[in-house]
Design a protein around this motif. Structure first.
Motif, PDB file in Angstrom:
ATOM      1  N   TYR A  53      13.160  47.532  32.683  1.00 26.43           N
ATOM      2  CA  TYR A  53      13.401  48.917  33.058  1.00 26.43           C
ATOM      3  C   TYR A  53      13.936  49.658  31.834  1.00 26.43           C
ATOM      4  O   TYR A  53      14.960  49.269  31.271  1.00 26.43           O
ATOM      5  CB  TYR A  53      14.430  49.014  34.195  1.00 26.43           C
ATOM      6  N   VAL A  54      13.246  50.705  31.428  1.00 28.98           N
ATOM      7  CA  VAL A  54      13.713  51.542  30.327  1.00 28.98           C
ATOM      8  C   VAL A  54      14.519  52.671  30.953  1.00 28.98           C
ATOM      9  O   VAL A  54      14.010  53.416  31.789  1.00 28.98           O
ATOM     10  CB  VAL A  54      12.536  52.094  29.490  1.00 28.98           C
ATOM     11  N   VAL A  55      15.785  52.792  30.546  1.00 26.45           N
ATOM     12  CA  VAL A  55      16.664  53.766  31.192  1.00 26.45           C
ATOM     13  C   VAL A  55      16.942  55.006  30.347  1.00 26.45           C
ATOM     14  O   VAL A  55      17.327  56.041  30.890  1.00 26.45           O
ATOM     15  CB  VAL A  55      18.002  53.134  31.636  1.00 26.45           C
ATOM     16  N   ASP A  56      16.758  54.900  29.041  1.00 24.72           N
ATOM     17  CA  ASP A  56      17.006  56.061  28.195  1.00 24.72           C
ATOM     18  C   ASP A  56      16.640  55.711  26.763  1.00 24.72           C
ATOM     19  O   ASP A  56      16.105  54.635  26.503  1.00 24.72           O
ATOM     20  CB  ASP A  56      18.476  56.494  28.271  1.00 24.72           C
ATOM     21  N   ARG A  57      16.952  56.616  25.862  1.00 29.99           N
ATOM     22  CA  ARG A  57      16.757  56.390  24.429  1.00 29.99           C
ATOM     23  C   ARG A  57      18.119  56.499  23.752  1.00 29.99           C
ATOM     24  O   ARG A  57      18.959  57.287  24.193  1.00 29.99           O
ATOM     25  CB  ARG A  57      15.790  57.418  23.863  1.00 29.99           C
ATOM     26  N   THR A  58      18.316  55.728  22.689  1.00 23.20           N
ATOM     27  CA  THR A  58      19.622  55.746  22.024  1.00 23.20           C
ATOM     28  C   THR A  58      19.989  57.139  21.536  1.00 23.20           C
ATOM     29  O   THR A  58      21.158  57.518  21.581  1.00 23.20           O
ATOM     30  CB  THR A  58      19.669  54.758  20.847  1.00 23.20           C
ATOM     31  N   LYS A  59      18.999  57.926  21.104  1.00 22.82           N
ATOM     32  CA  LYS A  59      19.326  59.267  20.609  1.00 22.82           C
ATOM     33  C   LYS A  59      19.746  60.208  21.732  1.00 22.82           C
ATOM     34  O   LYS A  59      20.347  61.247  21.476  1.00 22.82           O
ATOM     35  CB  LYS A  59      18.156  59.858  19.823  1.00 22.82           C
ATOM     36  N   ASP A  60      19.447  59.848  22.989  1.00 25.40           N
ATOM     37  CA  ASP A  60      19.848  60.671  24.124  1.00 25.40           C
ATOM     38  C   ASP A  60      21.095  60.146  24.833  1.00 25.40           C
ATOM     39  O   ASP A  60      21.571  60.750  25.783  1.00 25.40           O
ATOM     40  CB  ASP A  60      18.699  60.785  25.131  1.00 25.40           C
ATOM     41  N   LEU A  61      21.614  58.995  24.381  1.00 23.23           N
ATOM     42  CA  LEU A  61      22.834  58.439  24.952  1.00 23.23           C
ATOM     43  C   LEU A  61      24.011  59.333  24.571  1.00 23.23           C
ATOM     44  O   LEU A  61      24.161  59.730  23.417  1.00 23.23           O
ATOM     45  CB  LEU A  61      23.063  57.024  24.410  1.00 23.23           C
TER      46      LEU A  61
ATOM     47  N   VAL B 182      19.777  67.266  29.750  1.00 29.53           N
ATOM     48  CA  VAL B 182      21.187  66.956  29.579  1.00 29.53           C
ATOM     49  C   VAL B 182      21.379  66.408  28.175  1.00 29.53           C
ATOM     50  O   VAL B 182      20.648  65.519  27.746  1.00 29.53           O
ATOM     51  CB  VAL B 182      21.662  65.937  30.642  1.00 29.53           C
ATOM     52  N   VAL B 183      22.343  66.973  27.476  1.00 33.87           N
ATOM     53  CA  VAL B 183      22.634  66.564  26.100  1.00 33.87           C
ATOM     54  C   VAL B 183      24.142  66.414  25.932  1.00 33.87           C
ATOM     55  O   VAL B 183      24.923  66.947  26.711  1.00 33.87           O
ATOM     56  CB  VAL B 183      22.090  67.576  25.066  1.00 33.87           C
ATOM     57  N   GLY B 184      24.510  65.714  24.879  1.00 31.05           N
ATOM     58  CA  GLY B 184      25.908  65.647  24.494  1.00 31.05           C
ATOM     59  C   GLY B 184      26.148  66.652  23.388  1.00 31.05           C
ATOM     60  O   GLY B 184      25.375  66.731  22.437  1.00 31.05           O
ATOM     61  N   VAL B 185      27.183  67.443  23.525  1.00 36.12           N
ATOM     62  CA  VAL B 185      27.552  68.381  22.464  1.00 36.12           C
ATOM     63  C   VAL B 185      28.912  67.964  21.920  1.00 36.12           C
ATOM     64  O   VAL B 185      29.740  67.412  22.647  1.00 36.12           O
ATOM     65  CB  VAL B 185      27.569  69.855  22.942  1.00 36.12           C
ATOM     66  N   PRO B 186      29.136  68.189  20.632  1.00 36.24           N
ATOM     67  CA  PRO B 186      30.404  67.773  20.037  1.00 36.24           C
ATOM     68  C   PRO B 186      31.604  68.350  20.780  1.00 36.24           C
ATOM     69  O   PRO B 186      31.606  69.514  21.182  1.00 36.24           O
ATOM     70  CB  PRO B 186      30.324  68.331  18.617  1.00 36.24           C
ATOM     71  N   ASP B 187      32.608  67.500  20.959  1.00 41.88           N
ATOM     72  CA  ASP B 187      33.829  67.913  21.635  1.00 41.88           C
ATOM     73  C   ASP B 187      35.006  67.236  20.931  1.00 41.88           C
ATOM     74  O   ASP B 187      34.977  66.018  20.719  1.00 41.88           O
ATOM     75  CB  ASP B 187      33.780  67.499  23.109  1.00 41.88           C
ATOM     76  N   ARG B 188      36.010  68.006  20.555  1.00 42.48           N
ATOM     77  CA  ARG B 188      37.147  67.453  19.811  1.00 42.48           C
ATOM     78  C   ARG B 188      37.901  66.393  20.590  1.00 42.48           C
ATOM     79  O   ARG B 188      38.370  65.415  20.028  1.00 42.48           O
ATOM     80  CB  ARG B 188      38.100  68.579  19.407  1.00 42.48           C
ATOM     81  N   LYS B 189      38.044  66.582  21.886  1.00 47.39           N
ATOM     82  CA  LYS B 189      38.845  65.655  22.692  1.00 47.39           C
ATOM     83  C   LYS B 189      38.061  64.403  23.080  1.00 47.39           C
ATOM     84  O   LYS B 189      38.570  63.293  22.994  1.00 47.39           O
ATOM     85  CB  LYS B 189      39.340  66.368  23.950  1.00 47.39           C
ATOM     86  N   TRP B 190      36.815  64.568  23.535  1.00 49.13           N
ATOM     87  CA  TRP B 190      36.068  63.455  24.124  1.00 49.13           C
ATOM     88  C   TRP B 190      35.005  62.865  23.199  1.00 49.13           C
ATOM     89  O   TRP B 190      34.370  61.880  23.545  1.00 49.13           O
ATOM     90  CB  TRP B 190      35.415  63.909  25.426  1.00 49.13           C
ATOM     91  N   GLY B 191      34.773  63.463  22.057  1.00 51.80           N
ATOM     92  CA  GLY B 191      33.701  62.996  21.170  1.00 51.80           C
ATOM     93  C   GLY B 191      32.433  63.787  21.455  1.00 51.80           C
ATOM     94  O   GLY B 191      31.916  64.492  20.607  1.00 51.80           O
TER      95      GLY B 191
ATOM     96  N   LYS C 296       6.804  68.081  26.004  1.00 46.97           N
ATOM     97  CA  LYS C 296       8.065  67.475  26.442  1.00 46.97           C
ATOM     98  C   LYS C 296       9.227  68.399  26.093  1.00 46.97           C
ATOM     99  O   LYS C 296       9.158  69.173  25.140  1.00 46.97           O
ATOM    100  CB  LYS C 296       8.273  66.123  25.753  1.00 46.97           C
ATOM    101  N   ILE C 297      10.301  68.291  26.865  1.00 46.79           N
ATOM    102  CA  ILE C 297      11.493  69.086  26.588  1.00 46.79           C
ATOM    103  C   ILE C 297      12.028  68.689  25.220  1.00 46.79           C
ATOM    104  O   ILE C 297      12.197  67.507  24.925  1.00 46.79           O
ATOM    105  CB  ILE C 297      12.546  68.890  27.690  1.00 46.79           C
ATOM    106  N   ASP C 298      12.289  69.684  24.382  1.00 50.41           N
ATOM    107  CA  ASP C 298      12.731  69.446  23.012  1.00 50.41           C
ATOM    108  C   ASP C 298      14.257  69.469  22.941  1.00 50.41           C
ATOM    109  O   ASP C 298      14.882  70.512  22.758  1.00 50.41           O
ATOM    110  CB  ASP C 298      12.141  70.497  22.075  1.00 50.41           C
ATOM    111  N   LYS C 299      14.850  68.294  23.073  1.00 49.19           N
ATOM    112  CA  LYS C 299      16.313  68.198  23.070  1.00 49.19           C
ATOM    113  C   LYS C 299      16.904  68.495  21.701  1.00 49.19           C
ATOM    114  O   LYS C 299      18.061  68.901  21.613  1.00 49.19           O
ATOM    115  CB  LYS C 299      16.755  66.824  23.577  1.00 49.19           C
ATOM    116  N   LYS C 300      16.138  68.298  20.639  1.00 50.89           N
ATOM    117  CA  LYS C 300      16.660  68.642  19.312  1.00 50.89           C
ATOM    118  C   LYS C 300      16.973  70.134  19.246  1.00 50.89           C
ATOM    119  O   LYS C 300      18.015  70.534  18.719  1.00 50.89           O
ATOM    120  CB  LYS C 300      15.638  68.289  18.227  1.00 50.89           C
ATOM    121  N   VAL C 301      16.094  70.945  19.786  1.00 50.91           N
ATOM    122  CA  VAL C 301      16.317  72.395  19.792  1.00 50.91           C
ATOM    123  C   VAL C 301      17.513  72.743  20.676  1.00 50.91           C
ATOM    124  O   VAL C 301      18.345  73.570  20.308  1.00 50.91           O
ATOM    125  CB  VAL C 301      15.038  73.134  20.257  1.00 50.91           C
ATOM    126  N   ILE C 302      17.623  72.083  21.812  1.00 51.36           N
ATOM    127  CA  ILE C 302      18.744  72.346  22.717  1.00 51.36           C
ATOM    128  C   ILE C 302      20.057  71.962  22.040  1.00 51.36           C
ATOM    129  O   ILE C 302      21.012  72.736  22.062  1.00 51.36           O
ATOM    130  CB  ILE C 302      18.568  71.596  24.050  1.00 51.36           C
TER     131      ILE C 302
END
Length: 143
Positions: free
Chosen positions: A36-44, A72-81, A131-137
C-alpha cells in the motif's frame, strides 16, 4: 531500471543511490504481502515531531459534502516545525467554514492531522499532467 531524467542530471543524482532509483514513495506491506502506497516523502508533514500523511488528510477533507477538491501541505511554523494547512475548493452553492473542516478532520482522524489553517480558493494550480501542483501551493503559503 530507469537510467535518468531527461536533461535533468541534478534531479537524477538526487534520486539515485547505489544503482537504485528512489521514488520517494512511502508505503507498507500488509500481512498478506500486499503493498500500500500511502504518500510521498516530499508530501510528508512533520509537525511537533509527528508524521502527518497529506494524502490521508486530503481524503478526509475530500469526503466532506461540498468539497470539490483539496490539497494539504506543510508550511513552515516556528513552534511546530511545519503546520498542516489545507487549501480547499468548494462546490458551487456550498458554504464551508474553516472551523467545520478542522473539526471534521479532528473527529475523523485526530487533532495532530487536522489542519491548523484552511484557505478557500476558486481553483487549485495544476501541472501540465493535470495533477495538483503542491510546489506552487507551498511557494504561495507561509505563516
Amino acid at each position: 531500471m530507469i537510467g535518468e531524467y531527461l536533461d535533468q542530471p541534478d534531479a537524477t543524482a538526487q534520486v539515485q543511490e547505489h544503482r537504485w532509483h528512489h521514488t520517494g514513495d512511502i508505503g507498507y506491506f500488509d500481512e498478506d504481502g500486499f503493498l500500500y502506497v500511502v504518500d510521498r516523502t516530499k508530501d510528508l508533514i512533520i509537525t511537533g515531531g509527528f508524521n502527518v500523511f497529506s494524502a490521508e488528510v486530503e481524503a478526509t477533507i475530500a469526503a466532506l459534502p461540498g468539497v470539490r477538491e483539496c490539497a494539504v501541505v506543510g508550511v513552515p511554523d516556528r513552534k511546530w516545525g511545519e503546520m498542516v494547512t489545507a487549501v480547499v475548493v468548494a462546490d458551487r452553492g456550498y458554504e464551508l467554514s474553516e472551523d467545520t473542516v478542522i473539526a471534521s478532520v479532528k473527529a475523523a482522524i485526530g487533532s495532530v492531522q487536522a489542519p491548523k489553517r484552511v484557505h478557500f480558493v476558486d481553483t487549485l494550480p495544476k501541472t501540465t499532467a493535470g495533477k495538483i501542483d503542491k510546489k506552487v501551493i507551498r511557494a504561495g503559503r507561509s505563516t
